[in-house]
Design an enzyme around this catalytic site. Structure first.
Site, PDB file in Angstrom:
ATOM      1  N   ASN A  10       0.858  -1.190   0.000  1.00  0.00           N
ATOM      2  CA  ASN A  10       0.000   0.000   0.000  1.00  0.00           C
ATOM      3  C   ASN A  10       0.895   1.240   0.000  1.00  0.00           C
ATOM      4  O   ASN A  10       1.692   1.431   0.927  1.00  0.00           O
ATOM      5  CB  ASN A  10      -0.901  -0.053   1.245  1.00  0.00           C
ATOM      6  CG  ASN A  10      -1.824   1.144   1.336  1.00  0.00           C
ATOM      7  OD1 ASN A  10      -1.394   2.264   1.087  1.00  0.00           O
ATOM      8  ND2 ASN A  10      -3.064   0.928   1.705  1.00  0.00           N
ATOM      9  N   HIS A  13       1.004   6.251   1.842  1.00  0.00           N
ATOM     10  CA  HIS A  13       1.736   7.222   2.671  1.00  0.00           C
ATOM     11  C   HIS A  13       2.923   7.856   1.956  1.00  0.00           C
ATOM     12  O   HIS A  13       3.489   8.831   2.446  1.00  0.00           O
ATOM     13  CB  HIS A  13       2.091   6.609   4.022  1.00  0.00           C
ATOM     14  CG  HIS A  13       0.844   6.360   4.812  1.00  0.00           C
ATOM     15  ND1 HIS A  13      -0.077   7.357   5.046  1.00  0.00           N
ATOM     16  CD2 HIS A  13       0.323   5.239   5.334  1.00  0.00           C
ATOM     17  CE1 HIS A  13      -1.103   6.851   5.707  1.00  0.00           C
ATOM     18  NE2 HIS A  13      -0.889   5.562   5.892  1.00  0.00           N
ATOM     19  N   HIS A  46      -5.596   3.562  -1.557  1.00  0.00           N
ATOM     20  CA  HIS A  46      -6.909   3.952  -1.034  1.00  0.00           C
ATOM     21  C   HIS A  46      -7.223   5.369  -1.501  1.00  0.00           C
ATOM     22  O   HIS A  46      -6.562   6.319  -1.067  1.00  0.00           O
ATOM     23  CB  HIS A  46      -6.852   3.888   0.503  1.00  0.00           C
ATOM     24  CG  HIS A  46      -8.146   4.178   1.184  1.00  0.00           C
ATOM     25  ND1 HIS A  46      -8.272   4.166   2.557  1.00  0.00           N
ATOM     26  CD2 HIS A  46      -9.382   4.489   0.711  1.00  0.00           C
ATOM     27  CE1 HIS A  46      -9.519   4.448   2.885  1.00  0.00           C
ATOM     28  NE2 HIS A  46     -10.207   4.667   1.783  1.00  0.00           N
ATOM     29  N   ARG A  48      -9.325   8.088  -0.899  1.00  0.00           N
ATOM     30  CA  ARG A  48     -10.271   8.500   0.141  1.00  0.00           C
ATOM     31  C   ARG A  48     -11.206   9.580  -0.383  1.00  0.00           C
ATOM     32  O   ARG A  48     -10.858  10.355  -1.275  1.00  0.00           O
ATOM     33  CB  ARG A  48      -9.508   9.052   1.350  1.00  0.00           C
ATOM     34  CG  ARG A  48      -8.686   8.003   2.096  1.00  0.00           C
ATOM     35  CD  ARG A  48      -8.116   8.627   3.357  1.00  0.00           C
ATOM     36  NE  ARG A  48      -9.172   9.066   4.224  1.00  0.00           N
ATOM     37  CZ  ARG A  48      -9.653   8.364   5.263  1.00  0.00           C
ATOM     38  NH1 ARG A  48      -9.120   7.195   5.557  1.00  0.00           N
ATOM     39  NH2 ARG A  48     -10.628   8.833   5.991  1.00  0.00           N
ATOM     40  N   ARG A  52      -7.048  12.762   0.985  1.00  0.00           N
ATOM     41  CA  ARG A  52      -5.959  13.250   1.847  1.00  0.00           C
ATOM     42  C   ARG A  52      -4.584  12.714   1.445  1.00  0.00           C
ATOM     43  O   ARG A  52      -3.581  13.284   1.789  1.00  0.00           O
ATOM     44  CB  ARG A  52      -6.241  12.971   3.321  1.00  0.00           C
ATOM     45  CG  ARG A  52      -6.026  11.555   3.762  1.00  0.00           C
ATOM     46  CD  ARG A  52      -6.044  11.444   5.284  1.00  0.00           C
ATOM     47  NE  ARG A  52      -7.348  11.748   5.824  1.00  0.00           N
ATOM     48  CZ  ARG A  52      -7.925  11.071   6.829  1.00  0.00           C
ATOM     49  NH1 ARG A  52      -7.278  10.081   7.394  1.00  0.00           N
ATOM     50  NH2 ARG A  52      -9.108  11.396   7.267  1.00  0.00           N
ATOM     51  N   GLU A  76      -8.710   0.427  -2.723  1.00  0.00           N
ATOM     52  CA  GLU A  76      -9.509   0.506  -1.495  1.00  0.00           C
ATOM     53  C   GLU A  76     -10.444   1.702  -1.630  1.00  0.00           C
ATOM     54  O   GLU A  76      -9.998   2.798  -2.003  1.00  0.00           O
ATOM     55  CB  GLU A  76      -8.605   0.686  -0.277  1.00  0.00           C
ATOM     56  CG  GLU A  76      -7.738  -0.525  -0.029  1.00  0.00           C
ATOM     57  CD  GLU A  76      -6.770  -0.320   1.130  1.00  0.00           C
ATOM     58  OE1 GLU A  76      -6.073  -1.280   1.474  1.00  0.00           O
ATOM     59  OE2 GLU A  76      -6.700   0.802   1.665  1.00  0.00           O
ATOM     60  N   THR A 107     -17.206  -2.012  15.871  1.00  0.00           N
ATOM     61  CA  THR A 107     -16.590  -1.617  17.153  1.00  0.00           C
ATOM     62  C   THR A 107     -15.072  -1.495  17.040  1.00  0.00           C
ATOM     63  O   THR A 107     -14.486  -0.545  17.518  1.00  0.00           O
ATOM     64  CB  THR A 107     -16.897  -2.668  18.249  1.00  0.00           C
ATOM     65  OG1 THR A 107     -17.959  -3.477  17.794  1.00  0.00           O
ATOM     66  CG2 THR A 107     -17.205  -2.014  19.543  1.00  0.00           C
ATOM     67  N   GLU A 157     -11.040  -9.303   3.761  1.00  0.00           N
ATOM     68  CA  GLU A 157      -9.723  -8.934   4.303  1.00  0.00           C
ATOM     69  C   GLU A 157      -9.933  -8.646   5.781  1.00  0.00           C
ATOM     70  O   GLU A 157     -10.687  -7.734   6.143  1.00  0.00           O
ATOM     71  CB  GLU A 157      -9.160  -7.702   3.591  1.00  0.00           C
ATOM     72  CG  GLU A 157      -7.807  -7.303   4.183  1.00  0.00           C
ATOM     73  CD  GLU A 157      -7.023  -6.318   3.332  1.00  0.00           C
ATOM     74  OE1 GLU A 157      -7.078  -6.421   2.096  1.00  0.00           O
ATOM     75  OE2 GLU A 157      -6.363  -5.455   3.926  1.00  0.00           O
ATOM     76  N   HIS A 196      -3.515  -4.357   7.978  1.00  0.00           N
ATOM     77  CA  HIS A 196      -3.566  -3.186   8.854  1.00  0.00           C
ATOM     78  C   HIS A 196      -2.628  -3.353  10.051  1.00  0.00           C
ATOM     79  O   HIS A 196      -2.801  -4.261  10.857  1.00  0.00           O
ATOM     80  CB  HIS A 196      -4.970  -2.847   9.372  1.00  0.00           C
ATOM     81  CG  HIS A 196      -5.041  -1.415   9.835  1.00  0.00           C
ATOM     82  ND1 HIS A 196      -5.453  -0.383   9.011  1.00  0.00           N
ATOM     83  CD2 HIS A 196      -4.674  -0.839  11.001  1.00  0.00           C
ATOM     84  CE1 HIS A 196      -5.355   0.754   9.661  1.00  0.00           C
ATOM     85  NE2 HIS A 196      -4.884   0.512  10.871  1.00  0.00           N
TER      86      HIS A 196
HETATM   87  N1  PXP Z   1      -5.803  -3.088   4.203  1.00  0.00           N
HETATM   88  C1  PXP Z   1      -6.751  -2.123   4.236  1.00  0.00           C
HETATM   89  C2  PXP Z   1      -8.126  -2.460   3.806  1.00  0.00           C
HETATM   90  C3  PXP Z   1      -6.431  -0.819   4.659  1.00  0.00           C
HETATM   91  O1  PXP Z   1      -7.381   0.119   4.670  1.00  0.00           O
HETATM   92  C4  PXP Z   1      -5.109  -0.540   5.027  1.00  0.00           C
HETATM   93  C5  PXP Z   1      -4.736   0.837   5.453  1.00  0.00           C
HETATM   94  O2  PXP Z   1      -4.903   1.708   4.388  1.00  0.00           O
HETATM   95  C6  PXP Z   1      -4.167  -1.562   4.941  1.00  0.00           C
HETATM   96  C7  PXP Z   1      -4.543  -2.842   4.558  1.00  0.00           C
HETATM   97  C8  PXP Z   1      -2.727  -1.330   5.267  1.00  0.00           C
HETATM   98  O3  PXP Z   1      -2.586  -0.973   6.591  1.00  0.00           O
HETATM   99  P1  PXP Z   1      -1.194  -0.408   7.100  1.00  0.00           P
HETATM  100  O4  PXP Z   1      -0.954   0.861   6.325  1.00  0.00           O
HETATM  101  O5  PXP Z   1      -1.399  -0.184   8.549  1.00  0.00           O
HETATM  102  O6  PXP Z   1      -0.156  -1.436   6.777  1.00  0.00           O
END
Ligand code: PXP
Length: 249
Positions: A10, A13, A46, A48, A52, A76, A107, A157, A196
């Site tokens: 991903n 960032h 992703h 958004r 952002r 995403e 939650t 996922e 995540h």
């Molecule tokens: N999977 C999904 C569905 C996510 O939304 C994210 C975060 O954007 C990730 C995986 C990756 O998470 P991380 O950036 O914490 O590795």
């Protein structure tokens, strides 16, 4: 039995850092190219609603790049008409539906599918009709898995954020929750991914769950890249995953 797990990197960032200065550097597309060279099986991004990090222009470039490289792009996206239209325009290999608004979040943090089937099912159906593989980013909870299956998702996922945030000695019950949900999902015919908060250690740990076939990892790898470079960080993750599952290097 040894198995090779797919790694989706991903690159959101990289765009976060780029956007901090409003220019073009660092370029998420360049990060995607490096990731693929370093052993990523696909790219995850992703888009958004608030843009952002990743922008619409990034998605166009990443789509073309993945097409050219013959590697999957996993988009995403929130469950909105706007995002649906964008996904249908670009037709990524996969779309992972994620929560963005407070009322869509369970939650612990996954998409609240149970109880919201009527809103999510039509989006799943339209993506699937377009040949896009649909994944739902959910908590490892039996009701969410059952609801994902009921509305026709092909993939779930599992949100590993809770697992990763717990101190190592307190993770056993969350591991069991992930393992049980993975077994339930596979028994229902769903493909199982996870993501995540994963780092070298937690990625290897969750791969003890035999149903998991793909991890999506971003924040940790981009953070590590500051210290080691992106390519070595991804290569090390690839090696950690292969060591965990006994896959040949
Ligand atoms: N999977 C999904 C569905 C996510 O939304 C994210 C975060 O954007 C990730 C995986 C990756 O998470 P991380 O950036 O914490 O590795």
């Amino acid at each position: 039995m040894s198995r090779r797990i797919r790694l989706g990197v991903n690159i959101d960032h990289v765009a976060t850092v780029r956007n901090a200065r409003g220019g073009l550097h660092p370029d998420p597309a360049r990060a995607a190219e490096v990731a693929l060279q370093a052993g990523a099986d696909g790219i995850t991004a992703h888009l958004r609603e608030d843009r952002r990090h990743i922008t619409d222009a990034d998605i166009a470039v990443l789509s073309a790049l993945c097409l050219e490289a013959d590697r999957p792009l996993n988009l995403e996206m929130a469950v909105t008409e706007e995002m649906l239209a964008i996904a249908l325009r670009h037709r990524p290999h996969a779309a992972c539906l994620v929560p963005e608004r407070r009322e869509e979040v369970t939650t612990e943090g996954g998409l609240a599918v149970a109880g919201h089937e009527a809103r999510i099912a039509p989006v799943v159906a339209r993506l699937a009709e377009a040949g896009i593989r649909v994944s739902l980013f959910i908590e490892p909870a039996p009701a969410q898995v059952a609801a994902a299956r009921a509305i026709g998702a092909q993939v779930v996922e599992f949100h590993t954020g809770r697992y990763c945030h717990l101190p190592a000695e307190a993770r056993a019950s969350e591991f069991a929750r992930l393992a049980d949900a993975a077994a339930q999902a596979e028994a229902l015919g769903l493909e199982v991914h996870a993501g995540h908060g994963l780092d070298y250690g937690t990625a290897a740990e969750v791969l003890a769950i035999p149903e998991i076939v793909e991890l999506n990892i971003g924040h940790f790898l981009i953070g590590e890249a500051v210290f080691t470079g992106l390519e070595p960080a991804i290569r090390r993750m690839r090696a950690a995953m292969d060591a965990a599952t006994g896959a040949p290097a």
